[in-house]
Motif scaffolding. Structure first.
Motif, mmCIF file in Angstrom:
data_model
loop_
_atom_site.group_PDB
_atom_site.id
_atom_site.type_symbol
_atom_site.label_atom_id
_atom_site.label_comp_id
_atom_site.label_asym_id
_atom_site.label_seq_id
_atom_site.Cartn_x
_atom_site.Cartn_y
_atom_site.Cartn_z
ATOM 1 N N ILE A 170 -5.771 17.142 -2.323
ATOM 2 C CA ILE A 170 -6.058 15.662 -2.818
ATOM 3 C C ILE A 170 -4.992 14.737 -3.113
ATOM 4 O O ILE A 170 -3.926 14.985 -3.582
ATOM 5 N N TYR A 171 -5.074 13.644 -2.277
ATOM 6 C CA TYR A 171 -3.904 12.485 -2.454
ATOM 7 C C TYR A 171 -4.712 11.334 -2.766
ATOM 8 O O TYR A 171 -5.778 11.438 -2.899
ATOM 9 N N TRP A 172 -3.905 10.085 -2.972
ATOM 10 C CA TRP A 172 -4.754 8.844 -2.967
ATOM 11 C C TRP A 172 -3.814 7.548 -2.530
ATOM 12 O O TRP A 172 -2.569 7.985 -2.486
ATOM 13 N N VAL A 176 7.458 10.749 -1.424
ATOM 14 C CA VAL A 176 7.782 11.551 -0.300
ATOM 15 C C VAL A 176 8.204 12.913 -0.236
ATOM 16 O O VAL A 176 7.361 13.742 0.466
ATOM 17 N N ASN A 177 8.897 13.339 -1.442
ATOM 18 C CA ASN A 177 9.240 14.869 -1.466
ATOM 19 C C ASN A 177 8.898 15.202 -2.848
ATOM 20 O O ASN A 177 9.211 14.684 -3.995
ATOM 21 N N ASP A 178 8.079 16.458 -2.768
ATOM 22 C CA ASP A 178 7.551 17.104 -4.123
ATOM 23 C C ASP A 178 8.559 17.759 -4.887
ATOM 24 O O ASP A 178 9.762 17.996 -4.446
ATOM 25 N N CYS A 179 8.287 17.993 -6.135
ATOM 26 C CA CYS A 179 9.219 18.386 -7.138
ATOM 27 C C CYS A 179 8.718 19.933 -7.575
ATOM 28 O O CYS A 179 7.630 20.133 -7.688
ATOM 29 N N TYR A 180 9.743 21.013 -7.669
ATOM 30 C CA TYR A 180 9.351 22.297 -8.081
ATOM 31 C C TYR A 180 10.302 22.335 -9.503
ATOM 32 O O TYR A 180 11.250 22.239 -9.498
ATOM 33 N N VAL A 181 9.067 22.176 -10.457
ATOM 34 C CA VAL A 181 9.596 22.052 -11.953
ATOM 35 C C VAL A 181 9.929 23.199 -12.518
ATOM 36 O O VAL A 181 9.047 24.415 -12.243
ATOM 37 N N VAL A 182 10.982 23.401 -12.978
ATOM 38 C CA VAL A 182 11.604 24.757 -13.606
ATOM 39 C C VAL A 182 11.925 24.911 -14.791
ATOM 40 O O VAL A 182 11.979 26.118 -15.531
ATOM 41 N N ASP A 226 -1.729 18.114 -8.168
ATOM 42 C CA ASP A 226 -0.949 17.254 -7.288
ATOM 43 C C ASP A 226 -1.025 17.844 -5.787
ATOM 44 O O ASP A 226 -0.049 17.341 -5.100
ATOM 45 N N GLY A 227 -2.088 18.418 -5.397
ATOM 46 C CA GLY A 227 -2.326 19.034 -4.179
ATOM 47 C C GLY A 227 -1.716 20.112 -3.882
ATOM 48 O O GLY A 227 -1.590 20.880 -2.704
ATOM 49 N N LEU A 261 0.822 -1.200 -0.071
ATOM 50 C CA LEU A 261 0.138 0.022 0.095
ATOM 51 C C LEU A 261 0.744 1.172 0.213
ATOM 52 O O LEU A 261 1.760 1.354 1.001
ATOM 53 N N HIS A 262 0.663 2.216 -1.034
ATOM 54 C CA HIS A 262 1.272 3.258 -1.249
ATOM 55 C C HIS A 262 0.335 4.407 -0.933
ATOM 56 O O HIS A 262 -0.689 4.486 -1.408
ATOM 57 N N PHE A 263 0.785 5.487 -0.333
ATOM 58 C CA PHE A 263 0.188 6.779 0.095
ATOM 59 C C PHE A 263 0.640 7.875 -0.813
ATOM 60 O O PHE A 263 1.466 8.560 -0.465
ATOM 61 N N HIS A 264 0.096 7.944 -2.029
ATOM 62 C CA HIS A 264 0.809 8.805 -3.230
ATOM 63 C C HIS A 264 0.750 10.145 -2.989
ATOM 64 O O HIS A 264 -0.467 11.015 -2.863
#
Length: 582
Positions: free
Chosen positions: A205-207, A512-518, A321-322, A156-159
């Motif tokens: 929102i996550y899933w 775990v860690n989000d991305c800041y797309v540049v 993505d929240g 089980l993954h908590f996306h």
């Protein structure tokens, strides 16, 4: 801020049309060129309400919602097969009603629901789930590849959640995703998860869904998924109660003539359906003239993009993505939905794993309108996915000011200076589907390792290698001893550039860690935060396309993964370990 008035849309007539691309096996052409917690009925919503028309029935299914009590949800979640009557329709039917037939499907799901319960928490709450695997025994002989023979083992993954990835104490797991295919949670077994949300976690929102290497595709496509909706004690972007909140999972069913899809090979050979919304084909959504609703779209499909647009309306896109956009809405309408070239990539298109949160204000003109999936790279042709009926007593509602959108301290822009002050490390990572004979792979492929499906298995995936690796080195699959592990220092800030050598825009997802797309293809863009990033499409080995992001690796040490969220790609090896070390 409000939308303008519109005229009622014309209803297109239904015609008998065939599928544009009925077989999943055709898609390689893109690859290559419940105890503690309170359950409430859905309309009570995590902050949602609203009137329902007495004339037209609203037929969009909604999952039950479980709310935290005293800061805790503590539930059992049962994974099992169940019978479900579904409407199966060929994809790309840009008509209403589309031609469909009733199928008695036998599919995996959680708690016999599609989707599973929505879990509603505040930042700082604790989520405890005991996953109970009640799927039948594994078939150890269906594939020549050993790692594909655990289709009924799971985990089980908590996306999207920024939470601990480790076994936090003996027998109790966080977002633990480093099981080997023969481990995980086998049929008949249980696993206890405990997820402690940080007090400063972003709302949105996550899933949750399965994530065992080799079996993820077939479990997710059958309906093993549910939403997580996080609010905050700070009441960030606290919408008025009269704004109804809807959670909308979108995905395509993939079934045999007998209504089954049990293995990865079944998936690649079976028929695709049109998009279903919370399991329903072309449901009806009812709104009052002038009413505002809050829609969270989640793309739970295994492969295809979902690019929503509503006839004669504007969808006010406010979070991906929240992650809320900085004090702005991004309009999505017939004019903007196709704008995704160059630095605009990916526009409003959602690839597998993505979530888009949008406000929609119904026209003041009663009528019937259509929610469509617009064309996107690697997508099928446009199709109508829902009917929106605007009727009843008008209401006078104003869009909340985008200036109320939250700005989180942990999701502030990552500047050049911050990057430099925290090590300034850069990485260049390649994702590519290759022929087994490619010179980009270690040759010869190590004896005894399972890199590709042999032709004798009669699968459309045969002889293709779903690979990753650092630029300048040889590529490999996740199941290989040669697979790369990205070692990152705790509290480091890094910049990664991802290179795509295929036509398909592989959706890169990191845990775990989000991305800041540049950047897109080396060009600066208006940055945004996300956890799933579709790579720029149409890359080749000679001219790969690229996406560049920055990330803060904070709070948690341990091992987790990044991978392509086209789940058959992930199951075949397009995945790597990340280890954060103190």
């Amino acid at each position: 801020m409000s939308t303008s008035n519109h005229h009622g849309a014309r209803q297109p007539s239904a015609t008998a049309i065939g599928p544009a691309d009925p077989k999943r096996r055709n898609v390689l052409r893109w690859s290559l060129g419940l105890s503690a917690g309170l359950m409430l009925p859905p309309l009570a919503g995590c902050g949602g309400g609203g009137d329902v028309s007495e004339v037209t029935a609203d037929t969009l299914p909604e999952a039950p919602r479980i709310h935290a009590r005293n800061g805790l949800i503590d539930i059992d979640l049962v994974a099992a097969y169940g019978n479900r009557s579904v409407q199966f329709a060929a994809p790309s039917q840009n008509v209403y009603p589309g031609a469909s037939r009733s199928v008695n499907a036998y599919l995996r799901s959680y708690d016999n629901g599609l989707p599973a319960p929505t879990l509603c928490l505040n930042a700082g709450d604790t989520l405890r789930i005991r996953l109970q695997n009640r799927l039948p025994a594994n078939d150890a002989k269906y594939s020549s590849l050993s790692f594909l023979n655990y289709q009924n083992s799971t985990n089980l993954h908590f996306h999207g959640l920024h939470v601990d990835p480790k076994e936090i104490r003996p027998g109790v797991y966080g977002d633990y995703m480093v099981d080997t295919p023969d481990a995980g949670v086998p049929p008949g077994a249980d696993r206890q998860h405990e997820i402690a949300l940080p007090a400063n976690h972003a709302n949105g929102i996550y899933w949750y869904h399965p994530h065992l290497h080799g079996s993820t595709t077939t479990q997710v496509l059958g309906g093993m998924f549910g939403a997580i909706l996080i609010s905050t004690p700070r009441n960030d972007f606290d919408l008025p109660d009269e704004i109804r909140e809807r959670i909308i999972f979108v995905h395509r069913l993939n079934l045999s003539d007998k209504g089954r899809s049990d293995t990865l090979y079944d998936y690649t050979g079976n028929n695709n359906s049109g998009f279903v919304l919370n399991g329903a084909y072309q449901p009806t959504i009812v709104m009052r003239p002038g009413e505002i609703q809050n829609w969270h779209f989640l793309n739970a499909d295994v492969f295809y993009p979902f690019n929503p647009v509503l006839d004669e309306h504007t969808l006010w896109h406010y979070a991906r993505d929240g992650n809320a956009f900085p004090r702005q809405y991004r309009p999505v309408n017939a004019d903007s939905v196709t704008r995704m070239d160059g630095v605009l990539w990916p526009g409003s298109a959602m690839y597998p794993g993505n979530r888009n949160s949008m406000l929609v204000q119904a026209s003041k003109t009663p009528g019937t309108y259509y929610l469509r999936c617009a064309k996107a790279p690697s997508g099928m042709d446009p199709e109508i996915v829902a009917r929106v009926v605007v009727e009843g007593t008008p209401v006078d509602m104003d869009l909340p000011s985008p200036h109320r959108l939250p700005l989180y301290n942990n999701y502030q822009p990552i500047t050049d200076a911050e990057l430099a002050q925290h090590g300034g490390k850069t990485r260049a990572v390649i994702l590519s589907v290759l022929s087994k004979d490619s010179s980009l792979l270690a040759q010869p492929i190590p004896e005894g390792e399972e890199w590709f499906i042999p032709a004798t298995d009669n699968s459309s995936l045969a002889n293709f290698v779903f690979s990753t690796g650092n630029a300048g080195g040889k590529l490999a699959t996740f199941q290989s001893a040669l697979s790369t592990t990205q070692i990152v220092a705790l509290n480091a800030v890094e910049e990664w550039t991802l290179y795509n050598m295929n036509g398909y825009p592989h959706p890169f997802h990191i845990h775990v860690n989000d991305c800041y797309v540049v950047k897109v293809n080396g060009e600066d863009i208006e940055p945004y935060w996300a956890d799933t990033i579709p790579l720029a499409p149409n890359g080749t080995q000679d001219r790969p396309t690229s996406i560049t992001f920055r990330s803060r690796f904070t709070d948690f040490t341990g091992k987790f993964v990044w991978h392509c969220h086209a789940l058959d790609h992930e199951d075949m090896g397009m995945m790597e370990l990340v280890e954060v070390v103190a």
